[in-house]
Write a protein that holds these residues in place. Structure first.
Motif, PDB file in Angstrom:
ATOM      1  N   PHE A  95     -16.248  17.507  -5.298  1.00  0.00           N
ATOM      2  CA  PHE A  95     -17.209  16.435  -5.053  1.00  0.00           C
ATOM      3  C   PHE A  95     -17.478  15.641  -6.325  1.00  0.00           C
ATOM      4  CE2 PHE A  95     -21.603  14.899  -5.203  1.00  0.00           C
ATOM      5  CZ  PHE A  95     -21.560  13.991  -4.161  1.00  0.00           C
ATOM      6  N   TRP A  96     -17.844  16.327  -7.395  1.00  0.00           N
ATOM      7  CA  TRP A  96     -18.307  15.664  -8.619  1.00  0.00           C
ATOM      8  C   TRP A  96     -17.222  14.880  -9.330  1.00  0.00           C
ATOM      9  CZ3 TRP A  96     -23.267  15.278  -8.822  1.00  0.00           C
ATOM     10  CH2 TRP A  96     -24.059  16.259  -8.244  1.00  0.00           C
ATOM     11  N   HIS A  97     -15.972  15.286  -9.171  1.00  0.00           N
ATOM     12  CA  HIS A  97     -14.885  14.632  -9.905  1.00  0.00           C
ATOM     13  C   HIS A  97     -13.938  13.866  -8.989  1.00  0.00           C
ATOM     14  CE1 HIS A  97     -15.950  16.427 -13.787  1.00  0.00           C
ATOM     15  NE2 HIS A  97     -16.425  17.394 -13.027  1.00  0.00           N
ATOM     16  N   GLY A  98     -14.290  13.717  -7.723  1.00  0.00           N
ATOM     17  CA  GLY A  98     -13.520  12.878  -6.811  1.00  0.00           C
ATOM     18  C   GLY A  98     -12.125  13.389  -6.520  1.00  0.00           C
ATOM     19  N   CYS A  99     -12.025  14.635  -6.089  1.00  0.00           N
ATOM     20  CA  CYS A  99     -10.727  15.223  -5.746  1.00  0.00           C
ATOM     21  C   CYS A  99      -9.996  14.346  -4.733  1.00  0.00           C
ATOM     22  CB  CYS A  99     -10.951  16.620  -5.166  1.00  0.00           C
ATOM     23  SG  CYS A  99      -9.497  17.349  -4.413  1.00  0.00           S
ATOM     24  N   PRO A 100      -8.715  14.040  -4.980  1.00  0.00           N
ATOM     25  CA  PRO A 100      -7.977  13.202  -4.031  1.00  0.00           C
ATOM     26  C   PRO A 100      -7.818  13.848  -2.648  1.00  0.00           C
ATOM     27  CG  PRO A 100      -6.577  13.854  -5.895  1.00  0.00           C
ATOM     28  CD  PRO A 100      -7.938  14.411  -6.135  1.00  0.00           C
ATOM     29  N   GLU A 101      -7.890  15.177  -2.579  1.00  0.00           N
ATOM     30  CA  GLU A 101      -7.729  15.858  -1.294  1.00  0.00           C
ATOM     31  C   GLU A 101      -9.052  16.089  -0.565  1.00  0.00           C
ATOM     32  OE1 GLU A 101      -5.313  19.411  -1.293  1.00  0.00           O
ATOM     33  OE2 GLU A 101      -4.279  18.699  -3.100  1.00  0.00           O
ATOM     34  N   HIS A 102     -10.118  16.404  -1.332  1.00  0.00           N
ATOM     35  CA  HIS A 102     -11.347  16.858  -0.693  1.00  0.00           C
ATOM     36  C   HIS A 102     -12.594  16.044  -1.009  1.00  0.00           C
ATOM     37  CE1 HIS A 102      -8.778  20.495  -0.992  1.00  0.00           C
ATOM     38  NE2 HIS A 102      -9.100  20.542   0.274  1.00  0.00           N
ATOM     39  N   ALA A 103     -12.454  14.964  -1.740  1.00  0.00           N
ATOM     40  CA  ALA A 103     -13.642  14.194  -2.110  1.00  0.00           C
ATOM     41  C   ALA A 103     -14.311  13.624  -0.868  1.00  0.00           C
ATOM     42  CB  ALA A 103     -13.268  13.064  -3.060  1.00  0.00           C
ATOM     43  N   THR A 104     -15.625  13.672  -0.868  1.00  0.00           N
ATOM     44  CA  THR A 104     -16.397  13.044   0.205  1.00  0.00           C
ATOM     45  C   THR A 104     -17.324  12.037  -0.447  1.00  0.00           C
ATOM     46  OG1 THR A 104     -18.106  14.750   0.052  1.00  0.00           O
ATOM     47  CG2 THR A 104     -16.350  15.100   1.676  1.00  0.00           C
ATOM     48  N   TRP A 105     -17.627  10.990   0.264  1.00  0.00           N
ATOM     49  CA  TRP A 105     -18.514   9.956  -0.253  1.00  0.00           C
ATOM     50  C   TRP A 105     -19.797   9.985   0.557  1.00  0.00           C
ATOM     51  CZ3 TRP A 105     -16.964   8.223  -4.721  1.00  0.00           C
ATOM     52  CH2 TRP A 105     -15.604   8.230  -5.014  1.00  0.00           C
ATOM     53  N   PRO A 106     -20.897  10.298  -0.092  1.00  0.00           N
ATOM     54  CA  PRO A 106     -22.167  10.346   0.630  1.00  0.00           C
ATOM     55  C   PRO A 106     -22.506   8.997   1.247  1.00  0.00           C
ATOM     56  CG  PRO A 106     -22.393  11.310  -1.555  1.00  0.00           C
ATOM     57  CD  PRO A 106     -21.047  10.661  -1.498  1.00  0.00           C
ATOM     58  N   LYS A 107     -23.136   9.044   2.403  1.00  0.00           N
ATOM     59  CA  LYS A 107     -23.543   7.810   3.085  1.00  0.00           C
ATOM     60  C   LYS A 107     -24.900   7.333   2.570  1.00  0.00           C
ATOM     61  CE  LYS A 107     -20.909   8.781   7.253  1.00  0.00           C
ATOM     62  NZ  LYS A 107     -20.090   9.780   6.635  1.00  0.00           N
ATOM     63  N   ARG A 108     -25.755   8.258   2.237  1.00  0.00           N
ATOM     64  CA  ARG A 108     -27.077   7.895   1.721  1.00  0.00           C
ATOM     65  C   ARG A 108     -26.952   7.583   0.230  1.00  0.00           C
ATOM     66  NH1 ARG A 108     -32.363   8.615   3.343  1.00  0.00           N
ATOM     67  NH2 ARG A 108     -33.852   8.972   1.658  1.00  0.00           N
ATOM     68  N   ASN A 109     -27.477   6.443  -0.170  1.00  0.00           N
ATOM     69  CA  ASN A 109     -27.407   6.000  -1.560  1.00  0.00           C
ATOM     70  C   ASN A 109     -25.949   5.880  -2.015  1.00  0.00           C
ATOM     71  OD1 ASN A 109     -28.893   5.075  -3.675  1.00  0.00           O
ATOM     72  ND2 ASN A 109     -29.688   7.059  -4.295  1.00  0.00           N
ATOM     73  N   GLU A 118     -17.172   7.746  -9.751  1.00  0.00           N
ATOM     74  CA  GLU A 118     -16.153   6.955 -10.448  1.00  0.00           C
ATOM     75  C   GLU A 118     -16.367   7.021 -11.958  1.00  0.00           C
ATOM     76  OE1 GLU A 118     -13.407   5.690  -9.283  1.00  0.00           O
ATOM     77  OE2 GLU A 118     -13.879   6.190  -7.205  1.00  0.00           O
ATOM     78  N   GLY A 119     -17.624   7.057 -12.389  1.00  0.00           N
ATOM     79  CA  GLY A 119     -17.924   7.221 -13.814  1.00  0.00           C
ATOM     80  C   GLY A 119     -17.441   8.558 -14.342  1.00  0.00           C
ATOM     81  N   ASN A 120     -17.618   9.606 -13.539  1.00  0.00           N
ATOM     82  CA  ASN A 120     -17.119  10.929 -13.927  1.00  0.00           C
ATOM     83  C   ASN A 120     -15.596  10.901 -14.078  1.00  0.00           C
ATOM     84  OD1 ASN A 120     -19.703  11.947 -13.812  1.00  0.00           O
ATOM     85  ND2 ASN A 120     -19.419  13.014 -11.877  1.00  0.00           N
ATOM     86  N   ARG A 121     -14.924  10.251 -13.142  1.00  0.00           N
ATOM     87  CA  ARG A 121     -13.462  10.179 -13.198  1.00  0.00           C
ATOM     88  C   ARG A 121     -12.993   9.401 -14.422  1.00  0.00           C
ATOM     89  NH1 ARG A 121     -11.414   8.887  -7.190  1.00  0.00           N
ATOM     90  NH2 ARG A 121      -9.455   9.635  -8.031  1.00  0.00           N
ATOM     91  N   ALA A 122     -13.679   8.313 -14.734  1.00  0.00           N
ATOM     92  CA  ALA A 122     -13.323   7.521 -15.916  1.00  0.00           C
ATOM     93  C   ALA A 122     -13.542   8.334 -17.190  1.00  0.00           C
ATOM     94  CB  ALA A 122     -14.139   6.232 -15.947  1.00  0.00           C
ATOM     95  N   ARG A 123     -14.656   9.081 -17.253  1.00  0.00           N
ATOM     96  CA  ARG A 123     -14.933   9.916 -18.416  1.00  0.00           C
ATOM     97  C   ARG A 123     -13.881  11.018 -18.544  1.00  0.00           C
ATOM     98  NH1 ARG A 123     -19.688  11.669 -17.210  1.00  0.00           N
ATOM     99  NH2 ARG A 123     -18.940  13.674 -16.505  1.00  0.00           N
ATOM    100  N   ASP A 124     -13.455  11.602 -17.406  1.00  0.00           N
ATOM    101  CA  ASP A 124     -12.401  12.622 -17.438  1.00  0.00           C
ATOM    102  C   ASP A 124     -11.108  12.046 -18.013  1.00  0.00           C
ATOM    103  OD1 ASP A 124     -14.174  14.377 -16.247  1.00  0.00           O
ATOM    104  OD2 ASP A 124     -13.282  14.221 -14.244  1.00  0.00           O
TER     105      ASP A 124
END
Length: 166
Positions: A95-109, A118-124
């Motif tokens: 979740f936190w790092h946007g896994c290409p297989e399992h990432a989910t995008w919250p609907k709220r906020n 996306e910021g986490n991925r850029a920092r990685d």
């Protein structure tokens, strides 16, 4: 003369920014109480996956440091560090790092969460680049990976790099 506060450029920028998110143009929704509890319960260190991976590596005779900065000037901690082989391992949550297989995008906020992830991925990516520039090999292990498979991959990598550095 007495002591005077002289902020660095970074501190000056931070102090000049509005503290209220609404003043920065960020629209926030109030999180639900169960969401807040769930997020506060997330472990930052010593997750189950991390502990299983460390156990598997230790059983294979590999020794490492835990939760240290591979490069002192880089304000990022690796989950596992093999100093002699110069390998830094990061165990990333799907979740936190946007896994290409399992990432989910919250609907709220949604916009805030998309920016956060996306910021986490850029920092990685920046962390990986900076470590490579310093001669380190960054290795990313996703939380969904089998710890034994990840340990096999890491063992091979660490042993090869250790031999090559002798």
């Amino acid at each position: 003369m007495g002591w005077q506060f002289s902020p660095t450029a970074r501190t000056a920028r931070r102090l000049s920014r509005p503290r209220n998110p609404l003043e920065r143009g960020v629209a926030l929704e109030t999180p639900l109480p169960e969401t807040s509890r769930r997020m506060q319960a997330q472990r930052r260190h010593d997750t189950a996956v991390e502990r299983l991976l460390r156990s598997a590596l230790h059983r294979r005779g590999l020794r490492f440091r835990v939760h240290v900065r591979p490069v002192a000037q880089l304000r990022r901690e690796a989950d596992l560090v093999f100093p002699r082989a110069r390998v830094a391992v990061f165990v990333d949550g799907c979740f936190w790092h946007g896994c290409p297989e399992h990432a989910t995008w919250p609907k709220r906020n949604a916009e805030w969460w998309r920016d956060k992830i996306e910021g986490n991925r850029a920092r990685d990516a920046e962390t990986d680049q900076r470590l490579k520039e310093e001669g380190w090999l960054p290795v990313r292990v996703w939380e969904h990976e089998d710890p034994e498979d990840a340990a096999t991959r890491l063992e091979r990598t660490v042993r090869e790099r250790s031999l090559a550095r002798r």
